[in-house]
Each structure stands twice: as C-alpha cells, then as structure tokens.
Design an enzyme around this catalytic site. Sequence first.
Site, mmCIF file in Angstrom:
data_model
loop_
_atom_site.group_PDB
_atom_site.id
_atom_site.type_symbol
_atom_site.label_atom_id
_atom_site.label_comp_id
_atom_site.label_asym_id
_atom_site.label_seq_id
_atom_site.Cartn_x
_atom_site.Cartn_y
_atom_site.Cartn_z
ATOM 1 N N LYS A 93 39.109 39.133 -60.484
ATOM 2 C CA LYS A 93 40.551 38.972 -60.304
ATOM 3 C C LYS A 93 41.080 38.207 -61.495
ATOM 4 C CE LYS A 93 43.612 39.978 -57.039
ATOM 5 N NZ LYS A 93 43.509 41.030 -55.998
ATOM 6 N N ASP A 150 48.456 43.583 -58.557
ATOM 7 C CA ASP A 150 48.446 42.734 -57.359
ATOM 8 C C ASP A 150 49.879 42.184 -57.260
ATOM 9 O OD1 ASP A 150 46.430 41.508 -55.288
ATOM 10 O OD2 ASP A 150 47.651 39.816 -55.892
#
Length: 450
Positions: free
Chosen positions: A125, A165
């Site tokens: 991430k 995201d």
Amino acid sequence: MSEKEKFIEMVEKKNSDQPEFIQCVREIVESVWDVYTGSEKLKKARILERIVEPERIIIFRVSWQDDAGDVHVNRGYRVQFNNAIGPYKGGLRFHPSVNLGLLKFLAFEQIFKNSLTTLPMGGAKGGSDFDPKGKSDNEVMRFCHAFMSELYRHIGPNTDVPAGDIGVGAREIGYMFGKYKKIKNDFTGVLTGKGATWGGSLIRPEAIGYGLVYFLQDMLELAGKDLKDKIVAISGAGNVAQYAAEKVIQLGGKVIMLCDSDSTVIDESGLDSEKLEHVMHIKNVKRGRIKEYADKYPAVCVTGKNVWEVISEKNIKVDIALPCATQNELNGENAKALIKNGCFCVAAGANMPLTPDAVALLRENKILYGPGKAANAGGVATSGLEMTQNSMRFNWTREEVDAKLKEIMKSIHAQCVKYGSGGGYVDYVKGANIAGFMKVANAMLEQGVC
Ligand code: NDP
Ligand code: 2IT
C-alpha cells in the site's frame, strides 16, 4: 501471559505509534494462532514474526507547485509488505490522515486479501498526506507527476503494481501513468485502474462495489435469504459506495442512505438509477458534497454525522449495512443500534471499517459479517485480471470480466466457509484470516528464510 499475548505485546512495543496496524495484526493473530502453533514447521520458521515485519518501506519527499506558483511539500510512501505469492500489489491513498501506521495496516490487510483472490499478488500500500479536495485538475496533475517522479524507481509490472484507493481514482492513475511512461519510455502494466482505451480492464471501476454485492449475495444465499426488497444503508459516496449502490438497486434492494465526510443523506423512498446518476455527477464530475443531493430530491440531510451515527440516533430500521467509507467508521454503539433495529448482515466495502468491539458484538449476536479482506477483494481481483490482460496484450469483454469477478467472489466465499464454519454460524473473519494466511505462510516456508 500466554504465548499469544506475548506475541501481540511484542508487536505493540515495536509499533507503539501505529494503532490501526496493531488492531489488524491482533485480529489476524487471534484467528490464526491455533493453526499456526499447531504446525511445528511454521513455528520453527518463525513465519508469524516474519509476516508482521514489512519487507521494505519507502518514504520520500514530494514537492509541487500550486496554481499560484507557491511550493508545497508532502510526504510520499510505499509499504512493500510481502511478495511471497506474487509482485507487491495494492492501492495508493491520498488523504491528509495518511501516515506510516495507516499504510502499514492497509498493506498488511492487503497480503491476506490478495491471497484470497486466488491470483498471484503480494501485499502493498502507499500514498501521501496530500489532500486532493479543493485542488484544481492542474494542481492534482503536478502533485501526481511529482509523486511518480520518485515512486517510479521502486515499482514495475513484475515488482510492484499500485492502483487507486481513497482520493486516487481514474484521474490520478492517468496522471501517474503518464509520468511513469515518460520517465521509463515503457508502456507497461505498472498501474491498474487505467483508462479502458489505454490498458485498463472493463469493470475495474465497478469491481469493488459489484464484488461486494456478489459476496453479499453468496452470504445471504447460504443463510436462506436474498436481497429483494431489503433495506440497505451504505456509508461513503465514493467509488466503492456508488457501485455497491448500483448493484444493490439492480438486484431489487432498497438503498436509503449514503454519506461523505461532511454529512449523511436519508432518502426513505430509496435510490433509483436516475438518483444514483445524480450522486455520481455530484461526487465525480462536480467533486461536490453529498448534501447537494437534498437540493434535487426529497431527503433528510444530517450534517456532521456518518450513516451509522445517524442510524443510532434516529433508530432507523435497516436489514443490511454496507460500510464503504473508511477504517473504524462503525463502532460498538453503532453495532448495537444496528442489531436493535433488525440488521442481519454487515459486509465491508471499506478496509477495516468496524472497530474491534463492533466486530465482537456482531459475532456474539450471530449477525452475518463479511470482513473487508474477503468482501471488498473484488477490486484488487479485477486489478489482477487487468494485469493478466496487459501481459496477454488482449482485452476481455465486460461480460467476461464480470463472470470472472463473480467466480472469484464465490471462491473467496467458499474459502471463508471452509475455514470459518462451526456451531451453525459462519465466522467469516476467522475463515478469511486463516485461508488468506495459510497460503502465504506456506509459500514463505517453501522459499526458505529470506
Ligand atoms: P473514494 O475516495 O472514492 O471515496 C471515499 C468516500 O468515503 C468519500 O465519499 C469520502 O467522503 C468518504 N469518507 C472518507 N473518509 C471519511 C470519513 N472519515 N468519514 C466519513 N466519510 C468518509 O474512496 P473509495 O470508495 O475507493 O474507498 C472507500 C473505502 O474502500 C476505503 O476504505 C478503501 O480503502 C476501500 N477500498 C477501496 C478500493 C479501491 O480500489 N478503490 C478497493 C477495496 C477497498 P468525502 O467525499 O467527503 O471525502
Ligand atoms: O484496498 C484495496 O484492495 C485497493 N485499494 C485496491 C488495490 C488494487 O491493487 O487494486
């Protein structure tokens, strides 16, 4: 103190400033402890100690200029957590709340989510504390270019493949891809969520919301229920919430609530496709606020409260809850109110949207609960399908991608049922955690100590 508590204490000591990371490690450890300690091989190889330590973290400065020529400095991150089963894979988040602990939690979750998808992807991430809200397109472009001018050297189609995201959608992926291509002179599948005419997969924008509802359907079917005429509350009004709402409406459910970080709207008559199109216009085209919905359609608007707080305060009856905004948005009080008001199923579109006490209440009351790493895995799964199409230099049709997404969600559901069933209840948290963990743990074992 038990061995398990000692282990968790060790993680807490090492990461004392990272509450979300500790929260999700604790959940995984609670679920997998017995199977882990039951395996001499996994224990001897210290898989659990190794898996909670990221393989690599990159932190960098991002300097950019606004439209007035003023210089701003943000911090950029990429947490490459685990690549035992495939190249690092996971989204980028642009939001002022981004910090290392938050991204470590998201990257850690991603390891097990990606493992559940059945596709070969490791966990990662990244993102930045940059806030795209209120910025012009040109400012967002300059930021994305500056961000990629450092990130490019750490990623690649066989190394690490970022995606979107919170705060990172088609626009941001476009700008970042443009910069990567310019620097590397290489047109390659280094990002997913690309535009459909330049390497993106059809259905990728819809995939998290659609996949969430496919997973929900599988949960309901096993419990002898369906979506028809069920009252559904959805939090968020972004990518995940919008397409979850679209699919619920298509399947005959009634979506009565949405929210953003400012306010919640309640439309008791339910959204239809025209109203949803208006929501998409407000959020995606105007980049406005969800409260503008009430300017056009009869709806109650509550400022300063999210969907779950409003349900708790007003005792609104909902059958199904789909938290699709952000982490820890639904707490124990909210869970109590949902249960009291007849909710029988909660499925997470967001990553870790429930606090631990909320999860415990749902499990105690045998409410169906699909955790994010299973229920929202359709997004990254379709990213995996995008990678496959890029490697083949070929595009599947909408119908083909949708069929594969459905099949993957069914497989994730089956893995949860396999490892989570007992006492007439499917514990999807335990099922998802054990299934996701075992595959990665065994891969690490087979690859030796490294
Ligand atoms: P978006 O940026 O498109 O939308 C996020 C939405 O949630 C916005 O409506 C935003 O409101 C709202 N929101 C964010 N923070 C808060 C908050 N603190 N309180 C209330 N509302 C809030 O992001 P996504 O829809 O893509 O992401 C939503 C969730 O889904 C996240 O948890 C993400 O990690 C997860 N997810 C995303 C995937 C993806 O591929 N995009 C895949 C799988 C999961 P506002 O407009 O005011 O900012
Ligand atoms: O949380 C997630 O699964 C995502 N943000 C999507 C990651 C991806 O690589 O598609």
